[in-house]
Design a protein around this motif. Sequence first.
Motif, PDB file in Angstrom:
ATOM      1  N   GLU A  43      17.412  27.130-135.228  1.00 28.84           N
ATOM      2  CA  GLU A  43      17.417  26.967-133.778  1.00 28.84           C
ATOM      3  C   GLU A  43      18.193  28.130-133.177  1.00 28.84           C
ATOM      4  N   ILE A  44      17.532  28.906-132.350  1.00 34.40           N
ATOM      5  CA  ILE A  44      18.174  30.046-131.711  1.00 34.40           C
ATOM      6  C   ILE A  44      18.348  29.726-130.236  1.00 34.40           C
ATOM      7  N   ASP A  45      19.582  29.784-129.796  1.00 34.40           N
ATOM      8  CA  ASP A  45      19.893  29.508-128.405  1.00 34.40           C
ATOM      9  C   ASP A  45      20.390  30.800-127.763  1.00 34.40           C
ATOM     10  N   VAL A  46      19.559  31.414-126.957  1.00 34.42           N
ATOM     11  CA  VAL A  46      19.939  32.656-126.301  1.00 34.42           C
ATOM     12  C   VAL A  46      20.654  32.286-125.013  1.00 34.42           C
ATOM     13  N   TYR A  47      21.901  32.647-124.933  1.00 31.36           N
ATOM     14  CA  TYR A  47      22.686  32.272-123.768  1.00 31.36           C
ATOM     15  C   TYR A  47      22.959  33.447-122.840  1.00 31.36           C
TER      16      TYR A  47
END
Length: 97
Positions: free
Chosen positions: A35-39
């Motif tokens: 899971e990649i969460d680009v913030y």
Amino acid sequence: MATSSHAQAVKSLNKSSSRKRFVFKNFSQRLEEIEIDVYRSLDPLKAEPSEGSSFIRDYLVQWRELNTAEDFISFYEEMMPLVQTLPQVGNESKIIT
């Protein structure tokens, strides 16, 4: 020496319903689990430096606002007169590198 409480603690690590703790997964299965969460997004790259300036000077000023270390401040003060414009950067390239 392992006691029964240690053995119970190790057994409680396996939360799955099966007895196997580690199951082989191929690369595509592992990729699906990531899971990649680009913030934060990157600012668009500038095509031209500021008016009458150079990219090196613009980024040096930007980093000066972020970096307050004594070594960087002395580097900043040494480099700032050398990187004001692009022709000046070309002329002073031997000193800069």
